[in-house]
Scaffold this active site. Structure first.
Site, PDB file in Angstrom:
ATOM      1  N   TYR A 234      -1.819  -0.794   3.100  1.00  0.00           N
ATOM      2  CA  TYR A 234      -2.131  -1.009   1.685  1.00  0.00           C
ATOM      3  C   TYR A 234      -3.099  -2.185   1.573  1.00  0.00           C
ATOM      4  CZ  TYR A 234       2.255   1.600   0.946  1.00  0.00           C
ATOM      5  OH  TYR A 234       3.254   2.538   0.960  1.00  0.00           O
ATOM      6  N   HIS A 242      -1.947   1.959  -3.986  1.00  0.00           N
ATOM      7  CA  HIS A 242      -1.616   3.064  -3.100  1.00  0.00           C
ATOM      8  C   HIS A 242      -2.099   2.710  -1.694  1.00  0.00           C
ATOM      9  CE1 HIS A 242      -0.117   5.918  -6.026  1.00  0.00           C
ATOM     10  NE2 HIS A 242      -1.161   5.691  -6.800  1.00  0.00           N
ATOM     11  N   LYS A 275      -5.836   9.600   2.158  1.00  0.00           N
ATOM     12  CA  LYS A 275      -5.827   8.452   3.068  1.00  0.00           C
ATOM     13  C   LYS A 275      -6.801   8.714   4.214  1.00  0.00           C
ATOM     14  CE  LYS A 275      -1.035   7.298   2.098  1.00  0.00           C
ATOM     15  NZ  LYS A 275      -1.133   8.019   0.826  1.00  0.00           N
TER      16      LYS A 275
END
Length: 300
Positions: A234, A242, A275
């Site tokens: 993070y 997020h 991600k």
């Protein structure tokens, strides 16, 4: 760091011996709620794991102790921020060391704390009730005590207050805090060697160097198993951001081949959950840490 941030926190590590006589440390645990708050300021959030066997909870409702990654403990210990306590006794042995007199004293302390808690709650709720009656004009500053008691009785207020009392559970174990686990505990170097030995048994040291490099860049790291990685990273406190990265175990990227199937599946998973899929390693000669991110772009 100054003030509260300069104090060292207490971390308990339970060590077990295997059938072969090897010492294996279990999940590092932090029990003090104030230590947990301080850890978060340092960018270590851990995973809350405390619950009752008969009252299973979702993750967001779990309580202390806070379970840390071994990388967290290594980082804290090497930065001289934590007092790591190794507990080699079984739980039954610890409890057996408590004398009947000590047990009776703890029981009295708990009873006294509970009594004071109930007394405070009753006063708070009665004051709150009186303020509400004044606000709606039922009473005023000149209302007598007898009139207040009559109103409470007619409205069953005392019974309602008693039924709303709750038991305030302590954040810290009164037993573990006072029981002397090990008078001649291991030194700083002994703890460091134990942590490194355990880490080398289960992980590559290069993986810790990846963790350290990311921490130095300001990332907050958590276990990444649910996203197919070693860590998730993070850019700040997880309550505000997020996670951006899914970090894999360190590899020797100069000599070790990268499995293309794993890279494709990892990159696709990373793109699906928004991600970056990240691999990295440490150069043997320069000891420099390098990261490579892979993103699935799709076709057609």
């Amino acid at each position: 760091m100054t003030g509260e941030d300069s104090r060292r926190i207490a971390i308990s590590i339970y060590a077990k011996r295997t059938a072969r006589g090897e010492e294996v440390i279990m999940s590092p645990l932090v029990f003090d709620i104030h230590d947990i708050q301080l850890l978060r300021k340092w960018g270590i959030c851990g995973v809350l794991s405390g619950t009752l066997p008969t009252a299973a909870q979702q993750n967001v409702f779990l309580s202390v102790p806070l379970r840390l990654m071994l990388e967290d403990v290594l980082w804290l210990h090497l930065n001289n921020l934590a007092d790591v306590k190794v507990i080699r006794k079984e739980g039954d042995d610890i409890m057996a060391g408590i004398t009947p007199q000590r047990g009776a004293k703890l029981a009295r302390l708990v009873e006294d704390r509970l009594s004071k808690s109930f007394e405070y709650q009753r006063k708070f709720k009665k004051d709150e009730h009186i303020a509400k009656l004044k606000k709606i004009g039922k009473i005023n500053d000149n209302t007598s005590t007898e009139e207040l008691q009559r109103l409470d009785k007619s409205n069953n207020n005392d019974q309602l207050i008693e039924s709303s009392l709750f038991i305030d559970v302590a954040d810290i174990s009164m037993i573990l805090k006072d029981v002397n686990i090990d008078l001649n505990g291991p030194s700083y170097d002994d703890i460091r060697n134990l942590l490194f030995k355990q880490y080398r048994r289960t992980e590559k040291m290069q993986t810790y160097l990846l963790y350290k490099a990311l921490r130095d860049q300001g990332y907050v790291l958590s276990p990444g198993g649910r996203f197919g990685g070693k860590f998730i990273a993070y850019p700040g406190d997880p309550l505000r951001f997020h996670s951006h990265l899914t970090i894999q175990d360190a590899i020797d990227y100069c000599n070790e081949p990268i499995d293309l199937i794993s890279m494709i599946s990892g990159a696709r998973l990373g793109t699906t959950v928004k991600k970056l899929w990240v691999i990295g390693g440490v150069e043997e000669e320069t000891k420099d840490t390098h990261f490579f991110s892979v993103e699935w772009a799709g076709f057609g």
